[in-house]
Design a protein around this motif. Structure first.
Motif, short mmCIF file in Angstrom:
data_model
loop_
_atom_site.label_atom_id
_atom_site.label_comp_id
_atom_site.label_asym_id
_atom_site.label_seq_id
_atom_site.Cartn_x
_atom_site.Cartn_y
_atom_site.Cartn_z
N ASP A 207 0.83 -1.21 0.00
CA ASP A 207 0.00 0.00 0.00
C ASP A 207 0.87 1.26 0.00
N LEU A 208 0.25 2.36 -0.46
CA LEU A 208 0.95 3.64 -0.42
C LEU A 208 1.13 4.07 1.04
N VAL A 209 2.25 4.76 1.30
CA VAL A 209 2.55 5.24 2.65
C VAL A 209 2.17 6.71 2.73
N THR A 210 1.56 7.11 3.86
CA THR A 210 1.22 8.53 4.06
C THR A 210 2.32 9.20 4.88
N ALA A 211 2.79 10.35 4.40
CA ALA A 211 3.77 11.13 5.15
C ALA A 211 3.22 12.53 5.36
N VAL A 212 3.49 13.12 6.54
CA VAL A 212 3.02 14.48 6.82
C VAL A 212 4.19 15.31 7.34
N GLY A 213 4.19 16.60 7.00
CA GLY A 213 5.25 17.47 7.49
C GLY A 213 5.54 18.58 6.50
N SER A 214 6.59 19.34 6.76
CA SER A 214 6.92 20.45 5.86
C SER A 214 7.68 19.89 4.66
N LEU A 215 7.01 19.84 3.51
CA LEU A 215 7.60 19.28 2.28
C LEU A 215 7.42 20.26 1.13
N PRO A 216 7.92 21.49 1.28
CA PRO A 216 7.64 22.48 0.24
C PRO A 216 8.21 22.10 -1.11
N GLY A 217 7.39 22.30 -2.16
CA GLY A 217 7.89 22.18 -3.53
C GLY A 217 8.02 20.78 -4.09
N VAL A 218 7.62 19.74 -3.31
CA VAL A 218 7.78 18.39 -3.86
C VAL A 218 6.75 18.15 -4.97
N GLN A 219 7.15 17.34 -5.97
CA GLN A 219 6.31 17.08 -7.13
C GLN A 219 6.08 15.58 -7.27
N PRO A 220 4.88 15.16 -7.73
CA PRO A 220 4.67 13.74 -7.99
C PRO A 220 5.76 13.23 -8.94
N GLY A 221 6.24 12.00 -8.68
CA GLY A 221 7.29 11.44 -9.53
C GLY A 221 8.68 11.59 -8.93
N GLU A 222 8.84 12.52 -7.97
CA GLU A 222 10.16 12.70 -7.36
C GLU A 222 10.44 11.56 -6.37
N SER A 223 11.71 11.20 -6.27
CA SER A 223 12.12 10.25 -5.23
C SER A 223 12.57 11.05 -4.02
N LEU A 224 12.01 10.71 -2.85
CA LEU A 224 12.33 11.46 -1.63
C LEU A 224 12.98 10.55 -0.60
N ARG A 225 13.99 11.09 0.07
CA ARG A 225 14.55 10.40 1.23
C ARG A 225 14.05 11.17 2.45
N LEU A 226 13.20 10.49 3.24
CA LEU A 226 12.54 11.16 4.37
C LEU A 226 13.17 10.72 5.68
N ARG A 227 13.32 11.68 6.58
CA ARG A 227 13.81 11.37 7.93
C ARG A 227 12.74 11.81 8.92
N GLY A 228 12.44 10.97 9.90
CA GLY A 228 11.41 11.32 10.87
C GLY A 228 11.02 10.11 11.69
N GLU A 229 9.73 10.03 12.08
CA GLU A 229 9.32 8.86 12.86
C GLU A 229 7.90 8.44 12.50
N TRP A 230 7.64 7.17 12.73
CA TRP A 230 6.30 6.63 12.49
C TRP A 230 5.42 6.97 13.68
N VAL A 231 4.20 7.43 13.37
CA VAL A 231 3.24 7.71 14.45
C VAL A 231 1.90 7.11 14.05
N THR A 232 1.04 6.90 15.04
CA THR A 232 -0.30 6.43 14.74
C THR A 232 -1.28 7.55 15.07
N ASP A 233 -1.97 8.01 14.04
CA ASP A 233 -2.95 9.07 14.22
C ASP A 233 -4.30 8.41 14.49
N ARG A 234 -5.03 8.92 15.52
CA ARG A 234 -6.30 8.28 15.90
C ARG A 234 -7.28 8.21 14.73
N LYS A 235 -7.26 9.27 13.94
CA LYS A 235 -8.25 9.35 12.85
C LYS A 235 -7.72 8.69 11.57
#
Length: 724
Positions: free
Chosen positions: A36-64
Motif C-alpha cells: 500500500d501507499l505510505v502517508t507522510a506528513v510534514g513540511s515538504l515544500p515544492g515536492v512534485q509527484p514522480g520525485e524520489s524522496l529520502r525522508l527522515r522522521g518517525e512513524w506515528v499512529t494518528d487516531r483518525k
C-alpha cells in the motif's frame, strides 16, 4: 513504531494537501516492499509527484488517519529505477516533457536518462520526436529547474514556501539568493503573495536584528503599501508611528528616524497637514495626487476651443432625431458640455446618463470635435461602446500601456489626439490612473467625467470622483430624475430608496426584477443560494448559471463569505474535469475566475472575470478566456486568480450581470453600509435576488457613514483655484 528517528526512500505518488503559507503537506508515497501507499506528513515544500524522496522522521499512529510517517527533514534524490525516472520526467516537472516523451527517453537511454539530460543534452536528438529546437528547450527548462531547485532549497532552509521559489527566481534570475541574503524585505515589495511577515521571518533567520534601521524602514514601506490597498493616499504620521510600534514591537524613536531617512531618500513624502500634524505618503502616490491637482487646475485655467453653435437648436435637433425629450437637468448638462473645460455628470441608475453622453457626442461630432471614449474596465468600456455605437477603450488601452516598457506611451510628450475625452464609471478610477489620464490630455482638451458618486469608491487608492466634486472648482450636473421606463424597474426604484436612506420595497417572488427571500440562518441561506443558482433561476429565466448569474457578498470570510461560497458553487456547478491544485485551492477547466491584481505584462486587471478553457500539464500553463481574448498563465502565477462564482461587492464594481444574487446577514455587520448595498443592487441588469434578514438590510440602509480615506486632492484643487 519506535521513538527514534528513521529514514526511508519512496517515490511521491500524489500530494493530498499542501498549505501555501508554510509548505506543510500530506503526501502518499510508493515504497519498495510495501503493497500500500505510505502517508507522510510534514513540511515538504515544492515536492512534485514522480520525485524520489529520502525522508527522515518517525512513524506515528494518528487516531483518525492511522499509521503515518511524520517528517522532520527530507532530500530529493535522483530516481534510480526506470519506472521512477519515467514518473519523475513525466510528472510535468520540466516544461516540454510530458508522459509520452518521458517514456521514449527512458526507453532509449535507460538508467542513464537523467545523466544524458544533465551532461550530454546534445544526445537528446537521438530520440524520435526530439529535434534541435525541442532539445534546446528541454535543456533550457532542465537548467532553469535546477537553478529554481537551488533557490528552493535556500528558501526552504529559511522557512519560505517553495511555491514562491519560481516567482523569486523569475524576478531576480541568478541573483535570487544574493538579493534575499542582502535584503530579504525586498521580497515583500517585489513578489506578489509574499507579505512583510514572511520576509521578516527570513530576515530574523539571516540575523537581522528586530530593532535594525533596515527592518523599521521596510516595515513602514510595507504598512503604507497595505494602507494604499485600503484606499488611503497618505496616513497621518502619529497614527502611522503608533501602529508601526505595535506591528514591529520596537521603540517609537527608531520608527520616527526611519520615516525621516525614507523621506530624505525620496521613498516617502512628508508634508504638514492644515489641521496640524503631518501626512506621510509613498512617493509615487504623492506624485500622483500633486500632479493630478496641478494638471486639472491647468486644464481649468485655459479656454475651451471656440465653437459656433446655437445650443437650444442643437438640443432640439438631437431630441427630434432620437424621438425623446430631455429633462431640464439633461439640457443644462448638454449646454455645460459645450462650454465647460471640465464637467462632472453624476447620477444613479435610470437617470439618463447614457442618453446624455449620446446627445453630447452627436451634437459635438457634428461640429467636428474629435471625441475619445473610455472606461476603467473592459466590461464598462464594452457597455459604453454598445450604448453609444462608438469605439470605447479601457483607459489602459487608450493611454497605450506598453508591457515591455512598463509605462504608458501616451503622456505629456505624446498627448492624446482629442478635443474631448469622456470617461465613464469614474467612481472606479483611482488617483494614480486619474493622474496618468490628465498627463495625456492636450491643453485645449475638454474632459467629461461620468459616474455615480454614491457608489463604493475605487478599489485602488483615492476617492477621485467624490474629491473632484467636493473641491467645488469643477462644473457638476447632478441627475436625480428617474425616467419613466426606469421607474417601472424595482431595481432602480430600490437603489434610489436605499440611497435616500429608505428601506427597499421587499416583495416576495413575483414578476418583479427585485426579489427578496427571507432567511435567518446562515446555513439555510447557503442551501437556498445553491438551489436558486443551479435550479430555480435558470429554469424560470432561461439563463446559464455559469455565464449569467453572479453571486456577490459583502465579505471574503465566513460561511457567507466569497471563499466558502466559491467552494460550494464550484462543487455544484463544475464538479468534474481537468484540474490543478494550488496549495489548498483547486482550479478546473470551465471554472469562472477573477484576476485580483493589475498584471500589466499580461494586460489583465484587478476585477477582470473570465473562464478557464485549458490546463496544459506539459507546458505548465492555464488558459483563461476573457471578454476579448485568451490569456495564458504560468502555474506559478495562479495566485493572481481566484474562483469567481462568488465575489465581494467591492470587486463587482463597474460590472453588470444579467442576474445578481446577494446574501445579506447580520454576520456581515462590520461591512453593512449604505453605499455597499446600493452598489450591490445596481450590479443587476435584469434581476436582483436578495437572500437574508430584514435586520441586516435595515442596518445597511441606516449606516451612511463612509469610511474615511486619507486623501488631499479636493484640498489641493481648492487651494490652486483660489490662487489663479
Amino acid at each position: 513504531m519506535g521513538d527514534h528517528a528513521t529514514t526511508f526512500e519512496g517515490v511521491l505518488e500524489r500530494v493530498v494537501y499542501t498549505n501555501d503559507e508554510n509548505g506543510w503537506s500530506v503526501v502518499r508515497l510508493a515504497v519498495k516492499g510495501k503493497r500500500d501507499l505510505v502517508t507522510a506528513v510534514g513540511s515538504l515544500p515544492g515536492v512534485q509527484p514522480g520525485e524520489s524522496l529520502r525522508l527522515r522522521g518517525e512513524w506515528v499512529t494518528d487516531r483518525k488517519y492511522g499509521e503515518q510517517f511524520r517528517v522532520d527533514s527530507f532530500l530529493t534524490v535522483k530516481p534510480s529505477t526506470l519506472v521512477g525516472i519515467e514518473r519523475y520526467l513525466g510528472s510535468g516537472l520540466v516544461k516540454g516533457i510530458g508522459k509520452v516523451m518521458a517514456a521514449r527517453l527512458v526507453e532509449h537511454f535507460g538508467l542513464e536518462t537523467l545523466d544524458v539530460i544533465d551532461e550530454h543534452p546534445e544526445r537528446l536528438t537521438e530520440v524520435d520526436g526530439i529535434g534541435p529546437i525541442r532539445s534546446s528547450r528541454i535543456t533550457q527548462a532542465w537548467e532553469e529547474q535546477r537553478k529554481i531547485k537551488d533557490v528552493m532549497l535556500f528558501l526552504q532552509s529559511h522557512g519560505i514556501s517553495s511555491t514562491y521559489a519560481i516567482k523569486i527566481y523569475r524576478h531576480y534570475g541568478d541573483n535570487a539568493i544574493s538579493v534575499v541574503k542582502e535584503n530579504p524585505y525586498q521580497l515583500a515589495i517585489d513578489i506578489f503573495g509574499i507579505g512583510f511577515k514572511t520576509a521578516d521571518r527570513i530576515a530574523g533567520r539571516l540575523g537581522i536584528a528586530p530593532d535594525s534601521p533596515r527592518r523599521a524602514e521596510a516595515g513602514i514601506l510595507y504598512m503604507l503599501g497595505e494602507l494604499s490597498d485600503e484606499g488611503h493616499l497618505y496616513y497621518p504620521r502619529d497614527r502611522l508611528a503608533s501602529e508601526a510600534v505595535t506591528m514591529l514591537e520596537i521603540e517609537a524613536d527608531i520608527i520616527e528616524a526611519a520615516v525621516d531617512r525614507l523621506a530624505q531618500g525620496e521613498l516617502l513624502a512628508v508634508e504638514p497637514l492644515s489641521r496640524g500634524g503631518e501626512a506621510v505618503y509613498l512617493r509615487s502616490l504623492h506624485t500622483a495626487e500633486v500632479g493630478a491637482s496641478r494638471r486639472l487646475a491647468g486644464l481649468l485655467s485655459s479656454d475651451v476651443l471656440p465653437i459656433r453653435i446655437d445650443i437650444q437648436r442643437a438640443i432640439e435637433w438631437f431630441e427630434s432625431r432620437e424621438e425623446i425629450a430631455l429633462a431640464p437637468a439633461q439640457r443644462e448638462a448638454v449646454g455645460k458640455a459645450i462650454t465647460s473645460k471640465v464637467l462632472v455628470i453624476t447620477g444613479g441608475p435610470g437617470t439618463g446618463k447614457t442618453t446624455l453622453i449620446n446627445g453630447i457626442i452627436q451634437i459635438l461630432e457634428k461640429k467636428d470635435r474629435r471625441i475619445l471614449l473610455c472606461a476603467p474596465t473592459g466590461r464598462a468600456a464594452k457597455r459604453l461602446n454598445e450604448a453609444t455605437g462608438r469605439e470605447a477603450k479601457t483607459i489602459h488601452r487608450l493611454l497605450e500601456f506598453s508591457p515591455k516598457a512598463m509605462e504608458f506611451m501616451r503622456g505629456q510628450h505624446n498627448p492624446l489626439d482629442a478635443d474631448i475625452v469622456v470617461i465613464d464609471e469614474v467612481s472606479m478610477v483611482d488617483a494614480v490612473l486619474f493622474y496618468h489620464v490628465l498627463k495625456a490630455l492636450p491643453q485645449h482638451c475638454q474632459l467629461i467625467l461620468v459616474g455615480d458618486v454614491d457608489q463604493l469608491p475605487s478599489v485602488g487608492p483615492g476617492s477621485v470622483l467624490r474629491e473632484v466634486i467636493g473641491s467645488g472648482v469643477v462644473d457638476v450636473v447632478r441627475l436625480t430624475e428617474i425616467f419613466r421606463q426606469a421607474r417601472e424597474s424595482l431595481i432602480v426604484v430600490n437603489a434610489h430608496r436605499v440611497n435616500r436612506g429608505e428601506m427597499p420595497l421587499l416583495k416576495a417572488e413575483g414578476q418583479d426584477d427585485f426579489v427578496y427571500i427571507e432567511r435567518e440562518e446562515p446555513d439555510e441561506i447557503v442551501a437556498l443560494i445553491k438551489d436558486l443558482i443551479s435550479e430555480r433561476i435558470p429554469e424560470r429565466m432561461g439563463v446559464d448559471p455559469l455565464d449569467d448569474i453572479q453571486l456577490i457578498t459583502p465579505m471574503h470570510r465566513g460561511l457567507l463569505g466569497a471563499r466558502n461560497l466559491n467552494a460550494e458553487l464550484q462543487a455544484l456547478l463544475n464538479p468534474r474535469g481537468a484540474s490543478i491544485m494550488r496549495g489548498s485551492r483547486m482550479f478546473r477547466v470551465g471554472d469562472r475566475v477573477m484576476q485580483i491584481r493589475n498584471n500589466y505584462y499580461l494586460e489583465v486587471y484587478n476585477g477582470d472575470i473570465g473562464r478557464i478553457v485549458d490546463i496544459d500539464d506539459i507546458e505548465k500553463m492555464v488558459s483563461v478566456r476573457y471578454e476579448d481574448r485568451v490569456v495564458s498563465y504560468e502555474y506559478s502565477d495562479l495566485d493572481e486568480l481566484v474562483l469567481a462564482y462568488a465575489c465581494s461587492i467591492h470587486k463587482s464594481q463597474g460590472s453588470e450581470f444579467p442576474v445578481v444574487v446577494m446574501p445579506l446577514h447580520t454576520q456581515h455587520y462590520v461591512l453593512l453600509q449604505r453605499n455597499l448595498l446600493y452598489t450591490g443592487i445596481t450590479r443587476g441588469r435584469q434581476t436582483v435576488v436578495v437572500v437574508g434578514s430584514k435586520r441586516a438590510i435595515a442596518i445597511a440602509v441606516k449606516n451612511s457613514k463612509i469610511k474615511t480615506r486619507f486623501t488631499r486632492l479636493a484640498e489641493r484643487l481648492t487651494a490652486l483655484a483660489s490662487q489663479s
